[in-house]
Design an enzyme around this catalytic site. Structure first.
Site, PDB file in Angstrom:
ATOM      1  N   VAL A 104       0.853  -1.178   0.000  1.00  0.00           N
ATOM      2  CA  VAL A 104       0.000   0.000   0.000  1.00  0.00           C
ATOM      3  C   VAL A 104       0.893   1.233   0.000  1.00  0.00           C
ATOM      4  CG1 VAL A 104      -1.828   1.273   1.191  1.00  0.00           C
ATOM      5  CG2 VAL A 104      -1.768  -1.239   1.290  1.00  0.00           C
ATOM      6  N   CYS A 105       0.602   2.175  -0.895  1.00  0.00           N
ATOM      7  CA  CYS A 105       1.315   3.450  -0.933  1.00  0.00           C
ATOM      8  C   CYS A 105       2.812   3.208  -1.100  1.00  0.00           C
ATOM      9  CB  CYS A 105       0.984   4.260   0.328  1.00  0.00           C
ATOM     10  SG  CYS A 105       1.419   6.003   0.244  1.00  0.00           S
ATOM     11  N   SER A 106       3.638   3.821  -0.251  1.00  0.00           N
ATOM     12  CA  SER A 106       5.087   3.709  -0.396  1.00  0.00           C
ATOM     13  C   SER A 106       5.634   2.371   0.083  1.00  0.00           C
ATOM     14  CB  SER A 106       5.790   4.849   0.349  1.00  0.00           C
ATOM     15  OG  SER A 106       5.383   4.891   1.706  1.00  0.00           O
TER      16      SER A 106
END
Length: 321
Positions: A104-106
């Site tokens: 998720v995300c970074s």
């Protein structure tokens, strides 16, 4: 069979990267054929401090052989997490046997640092794309996507995109009906407006113009119509010449170009997410015929609708460079 969903957290992780998808799995477990075994884990068991200061209790790293789906969170702490050999080794070991490895995300940075995404398609938060591309040139980053599947590897964009990703995983496990019921329980749309893009053309154009926001919303709901300059000018209560000049000056593009952008975004969302025939999608979005839609897709996306549909379904998997 109970599937173990293991969330990997680390100091300064983004708490919603864990709690958002976790809630989706928890709710889906009530509706589906079997519950999930949900685990939150960290290198050091105990309370893990998120970037907000809130703490989440975590156990130690779960036995890799038990992990069905790994979910790597993102957040400011991912830079330090990438420098922890034990976490990178753990991700590699899990990836060798798990059914799915996700981020998720970074969190995508951690998977890339473990060399798990080399040659693969992936995405991350739009704000971090430049840094990601510089650091991991072997990963085929697609910066505008909500989430991407490349084989067993799923990556998603910023924060709430993790919920979109979790719903897609739920749909794979339990079917579309359970995923829709889960989304309703979460009070979120099952299919985000704008399809898989992190950016919505309609919101982008509306944000650039208060004057034509109402007109653009009307266009978005009437794409099957011809939408000529005369028709748009009438809807805006302006003369055609004055409308065309004012629209171009304020929006930085002609009315025809704005209409095409809206048609393309809607058509791509339908191609990726719907099983409808391409001629039906072409008619519904105002292209009129599949050949015209095909040319527009190739000109804008570099691929015809059929190829984009295959990629969205996970059939067109990137090969290592």
């Amino acid at each position: 069979m109970v599937r173990t969903i293991a969330f990997l957290a680390f100091p300064d992780f983004q708490i919603l990267d864990v709690t958002g998808p976790l809630a989706a799995f928890e709710i889906a477990g009530r509706f589906g054929r079997q519950a999930y075994d949900i685990r939150v884990m960290a290198l050091d068991p105990g309370p893990v401090v998120s970037s907000s200061g809130a703490r989440l209790m975590a156990e130690g790293l779960v036995d890799p052989a038990r992990v069905d789906t790994l979910v790597v969170s993102g957040g400011e702490g991912v830079v330090q997490a990438m420098a922890m050999p034990a976490l990178l080794d753990y991700a590699r070991t899990v990836a060798a046997g798990a059914r799915r490895v996700t981020s998720v995300c970074s969190g995508t940075f951690l998977l890339a640092a473990a060399s798990l995404l080399d040659g693969r398609r992936a995405t991350t938060h739009w704000y971090r794309t430049a840094a990601f591309t510089r650091r991991f040139p072997r990963v085929r980053l697609e910066a505008d996507r909500i989430f991407i599947r490349d084989g067993a590897f799923w990556t998603s964009a910023g924060i709430t995109a993790g919920i979109d990703l979790a719903l897609a995983l739920v749909a794979e496990d339990h079917g579309e009906d359970v995923a829709r019921r889960t989304a309703r329980q979460l009070v979120i749309p099952y299919r985000r407006q704008g399809g898989q893009s992190q950016f919505s053309t309609l919101l982008d154009l509306q944000g650039a113009s208060h004057r034509f926001a109402g007109l653009l919303a009307w266009v978005g709901g009437n794409l099957a119509q011809p939408l000529t300059v005369d028709q748009l000018a009438h809807q805006a209560a302006m003369s055609p010449r004055n409308f065309a000049r004012a629209f171009a000056a304020e929006m930085g593009m002609t009315p025809a170009k704005a209409v095409e952008r809206l048609r393309l975004e809607t058509a791509r969302a339908l191609v990726e997410e719907d099983a409808a025939a391409l001629d039906q999608i072409a008619a519904q979005t105002g292209f009129g015929d599949t050949e015209r839609m095909r040319r527009a897709f190739i000109r804008t996306y570099g691929a015809p609708p059929q190829a984009i549909r295959r990629m969205a379904q996970g059939d067109a998997i990137s090969q290592p460079a």
